[in-house]
Design a protein around this motif. Structure first.
Motif, mmCIF file in Angstrom:
data_model
loop_
_atom_site.group_PDB
_atom_site.id
_atom_site.type_symbol
_atom_site.label_atom_id
_atom_site.label_comp_id
_atom_site.label_asym_id
_atom_site.label_seq_id
_atom_site.Cartn_x
_atom_site.Cartn_y
_atom_site.Cartn_z
ATOM 1 N N ALA A 174 0.827 -1.206 0.000
ATOM 2 C CA ALA A 174 0.000 0.000 0.000
ATOM 3 C C ALA A 174 0.862 1.257 0.000
ATOM 4 O O ALA A 174 0.577 2.226 -0.719
ATOM 5 N N ALA A 175 1.939 1.252 0.794
ATOM 6 C CA ALA A 175 2.830 2.415 0.853
ATOM 7 C C ALA A 175 3.499 2.642 -0.495
ATOM 8 O O ALA A 175 3.589 3.777 -0.973
ATOM 9 N N LEU A 176 3.960 1.568 -1.130
ATOM 10 C CA LEU A 176 4.609 1.702 -2.435
ATOM 11 C C LEU A 176 3.635 2.226 -3.486
ATOM 12 O O LEU A 176 4.010 3.054 -4.324
ATOM 13 N N GLN A 177 2.402 1.778 -3.434
ATOM 14 C CA GLN A 177 1.395 2.281 -4.368
ATOM 15 C C GLN A 177 1.166 3.772 -4.150
ATOM 16 O O GLN A 177 1.096 4.543 -5.108
ATOM 17 N N ARG A 178 1.067 4.197 -2.881
ATOM 18 C CA ARG A 178 0.882 5.626 -2.594
ATOM 19 C C ARG A 178 2.080 6.446 -3.057
ATOM 20 O O ARG A 178 1.950 7.614 -3.393
ATOM 21 N N LEU A 179 3.266 5.823 -3.057
ATOM 22 C CA LEU A 179 4.480 6.526 -3.483
ATOM 23 C C LEU A 179 4.654 6.500 -5.006
ATOM 24 O O LEU A 179 5.657 6.997 -5.521
ATOM 25 N N GLY A 180 3.711 5.907 -5.713
ATOM 26 C CA GLY A 180 3.741 5.939 -7.169
ATOM 27 C C GLY A 180 4.453 4.780 -7.838
ATOM 28 O O GLY A 180 4.755 4.847 -9.030
ATOM 29 N N ALA A 181 4.718 3.707 -7.110
ATOM 30 C CA ALA A 181 5.403 2.566 -7.712
ATOM 31 C C ALA A 181 4.475 1.841 -8.678
ATOM 32 O O ALA A 181 3.311 1.600 -8.364
ATOM 33 N N PRO A 182 4.969 1.476 -9.857
ATOM 34 C CA PRO A 182 4.174 0.675 -10.785
ATOM 35 C C PRO A 182 3.882 -0.702 -10.183
ATOM 36 O O PRO A 182 4.624 -1.184 -9.315
ATOM 37 N N ALA A 183 2.838 -1.350 -10.665
ATOM 38 C CA ALA A 183 2.405 -2.643 -10.118
ATOM 39 C C ALA A 183 3.529 -3.678 -10.109
ATOM 40 O O ALA A 183 3.710 -4.402 -9.125
ATOM 41 N N LYS A 184 4.302 -3.756 -11.187
ATOM 42 C CA LYS A 184 5.393 -4.739 -11.252
ATOM 43 C C LYS A 184 6.438 -4.464 -10.172
ATOM 44 O O LYS A 184 6.923 -5.385 -9.514
ATOM 45 N N ALA A 185 6.780 -3.208 -9.959
ATOM 46 C CA ALA A 185 7.756 -2.852 -8.921
ATOM 47 C C ALA A 185 7.218 -3.194 -7.537
ATOM 48 O O ALA A 185 7.958 -3.686 -6.683
ATOM 49 N N VAL A 186 5.927 -2.956 -7.321
ATOM 50 C CA VAL A 186 5.312 -3.295 -6.028
ATOM 51 C C VAL A 186 5.444 -4.788 -5.772
ATOM 52 O O VAL A 186 5.858 -5.210 -4.684
ATOM 53 N N GLN A 187 5.131 -5.612 -6.764
ATOM 54 C CA GLN A 187 5.216 -7.066 -6.605
ATOM 55 C C GLN A 187 6.650 -7.517 -6.325
ATOM 56 O O GLN A 187 6.887 -8.362 -5.453
ATOM 57 N N GLU A 188 7.603 -6.962 -7.067
ATOM 58 C CA GLU A 188 9.001 -7.364 -6.894
ATOM 59 C C GLU A 188 9.541 -6.954 -5.528
ATOM 60 O O GLU A 188 10.211 -7.745 -4.850
ATOM 61 N N VAL A 189 9.247 -5.731 -5.115
ATOM 62 C CA VAL A 189 9.725 -5.270 -3.808
ATOM 63 C C VAL A 189 9.031 -6.032 -2.697
ATOM 64 O O VAL A 189 9.660 -6.404 -1.697
ATOM 65 N N GLU A 190 7.754 -6.299 -2.848
ATOM 66 C CA GLU A 190 7.022 -7.066 -1.836
ATOM 67 C C GLU A 190 7.651 -8.450 -1.648
ATOM 68 O O GLU A 190 7.823 -8.925 -0.525
ATOM 69 N N LEU A 191 8.047 -9.104 -2.743
ATOM 70 C CA LEU A 191 8.708 -10.406 -2.658
ATOM 71 C C LEU A 191 10.050 -10.285 -1.938
ATOM 72 O O LEU A 191 10.380 -11.107 -1.071
ATOM 73 N N ALA A 192 10.823 -9.253 -2.267
ATOM 74 C CA ALA A 192 12.121 -9.049 -1.617
ATOM 75 C C ALA A 192 11.946 -8.792 -0.119
ATOM 76 O O ALA A 192 12.697 -9.330 0.704
#
Length: 135
Positions: A22-40
């Motif tokens: 949710a924080a990454l989405q609010r910060l403007g991260a694209p969906a793919k970046a959100v998924q990759e960072v969430e996995l990391a």
């Protein structure tokens, strides 16, 4: 910057990952970046819980911050010092049943982010996962 602290237990992991996404989405991260960072983040926090604190328990602090090129997720804990950036790359040759157990979490963190940075500061492990957005 968004920042919060969780109890170091596997039961805290799903909520922490939801907050990161949710924080990454609010910060403007694209969906793919959100998924990759969430996995990391999942791999990093799971390792801290299982191998850093073990049965001792503790706290893990997370923060998400926008940068000029993307985002940084910082994960801090007071478990014994461990530098994941010093871990060697796993042997990916052969089948899964032929390889030694372990080492893939750090490999995934490296593959899913643009940089994995570590320092031990004031008695804490400080892990920074850097993700740049494609333009």
């Amino acid at each position: 910057m968004e920042e919060w602290t969780i109890t170091a237990g596997l039961a805290s992991l799903p909520g922490a990952l939801d907050r990161v996404a949710a924080a990454l989405q609010r910060l403007g991260a694209p969906a793919k970046a959100v998924q990759e960072v969430e996995l990391a983040v999942d791999e990093a926090v799971t390792n801290i819980i299982l191998y850093g604190y073990g049965d001792a328990g503790g706290r893990i602090s997370l923060s998400c911050e926008k940068t000029e090129k993307g985002v940084v997720v910082e994960i801090r804990d007071a478990a014994p010092a461990f530098d994941p950036t010093a871990a060697s790359a796993p042997n990916l040759e052969g089948g899964a049943d032929e390889r030694p157990i372990g080492g893939l979490g750090i490999h995934l963190m490296r593959k899913m982010t643009d940089a994995v940075l570590y320092e031990h500061r004031e008695g804490e492990n400080v892990l920074r996962l850097v993700k740049h957005f494609e333009r």
